[in-house]
Design a protein around this motif. Sequence first.
Motif, PDB file in Angstrom:
ATOM      1  N   CYS A 161       0.832  -1.202   0.000  1.00 27.40           N
ATOM      2  CA  CYS A 161       0.000   0.000   0.000  1.00 27.40           C
ATOM      3  C   CYS A 161       0.873   1.260   0.000  1.00 27.40           C
ATOM      4  O   CYS A 161       1.823   1.369   0.769  1.00 27.40           O
ATOM      5  CB  CYS A 161      -0.896  -0.025   1.229  1.00 27.40           C
ATOM      6  N   GLU A 163       0.108   4.137   1.012  1.00 26.19           N
ATOM      7  CA  GLU A 163      -0.115   4.974   2.192  1.00 26.19           C
ATOM      8  C   GLU A 163       0.514   4.371   3.450  1.00 26.19           C
ATOM      9  O   GLU A 163       1.276   5.022   4.140  1.00 26.19           O
ATOM     10  CB  GLU A 163      -1.621   5.164   2.442  1.00 26.19           C
ATOM     11  N   CYS A 164       0.167   3.100   3.744  1.00 31.74           N
ATOM     12  CA  CYS A 164       0.581   2.522   5.034  1.00 31.74           C
ATOM     13  C   CYS A 164       1.689   1.494   4.865  1.00 31.74           C
ATOM     14  O   CYS A 164       2.188   0.953   5.849  1.00 31.74           O
ATOM     15  CB  CYS A 164      -0.617   1.897   5.750  1.00 31.74           C
ATOM     16  N   CYS A 192      -4.279  -0.437   0.075  1.00 30.11           N
ATOM     17  CA  CYS A 192      -5.035  -1.485   0.758  1.00 30.11           C
ATOM     18  C   CYS A 192      -6.486  -1.001   0.872  1.00 30.11           C
ATOM     19  O   CYS A 192      -6.775   0.173   0.660  1.00 30.11           O
ATOM     20  CB  CYS A 192      -4.441  -1.786   2.136  1.00 30.11           C
ATOM     21  N   CYS A 211      -6.978   1.970   3.369  1.00 27.03           N
ATOM     22  CA  CYS A 211      -6.451   3.258   2.892  1.00 27.03           C
ATOM     23  C   CYS A 211      -7.219   3.754   1.669  1.00 27.03           C
ATOM     24  O   CYS A 211      -7.348   4.953   1.456  1.00 27.03           O
ATOM     25  CB  CYS A 211      -4.961   3.143   2.590  1.00 27.03           C
TER      26      CYS A 211
HETATM   27 ZN   LIG Z   1      -2.825   1.006   3.482  1.00 21.85          ZN
END
Ligand SMILES: [Zn+2]
Length: 262
Positions: A158, A160-161, A190, A193
């Motif tokens: 992902c 973002e994370c 994901c 997110c």
């Molecule tokens: Zn994520």
Amino acid sequence: MSRCTEQVLILQRVPYGESSLVVRALTRNDGPVHLLARGAHRAKSAFAWTLDLFDELELTYRKPRGGGLATLEKGTVLLRRAALPKNLAAYRAALCGLELCDLVARPGVNEHKLYEVLSQLLGDLDQSGAEAPDDALLARFEAQLLRDLGLFPATNNCAECAGDAPAYLAQEDEAGPRVPFSAEAGGRLCETCALAAKKAGRKVGTLPHRNLAGLERALGGEIHRDRKLAQAVHAIAARFLDFHLGVLPRTHRQFASPAAHR
Ligand SMILES: [Zn+2]
């Protein structure tokens, strides 16, 4: 004034006055330059037949102090790519490469990596003959360009994370499992997110997992022989690049239709 001799690829040619030419060129080690070729359109000019697109050239030019238009003094063709302009698909792909390099090359910066990837694209398009896998070669070129610009999208985890971003199988989807993807968020996402990004007003779509995996393999140097996959990978790379550059290159207009992005 300072004099330079550089290996060069022409990015754009613009007529200047009655018989002259201004060319924008990418040098191997001197970044992009604007050159005035006086009298280039005259048959007896020293530059006649030397300043063609796609060829590998060696040019000597004088740069004014403080930048601006340089004056071309001498030009030699190091490598003539004669087959490329005779093949329409290869020609179009090559123009796309030139346009993208013209957009991203930074004045005053040594853009040798950019020079290498462009030179490789043009060389492969020239040598692959009538069956040039143009989309596949462009996909590889754009993947390398994204990497060199520090923009290559998250394709595994992902964006973002950095956690797992599993693909899921939508019903009756012949393209196979899909993954949430957002150019604004930096690539693959994901589920959690993706929802958060949508809530925050970002545009989130989905992509077939195999196309995204194809983009990563293109970065590794793979030339996709499957035409549909090559086109899909080229489209992902092109749209991602355009989003982050904030422009729509003329040669990318085919990817602008919203219908192409689910
Ligand atoms: Zn994520």
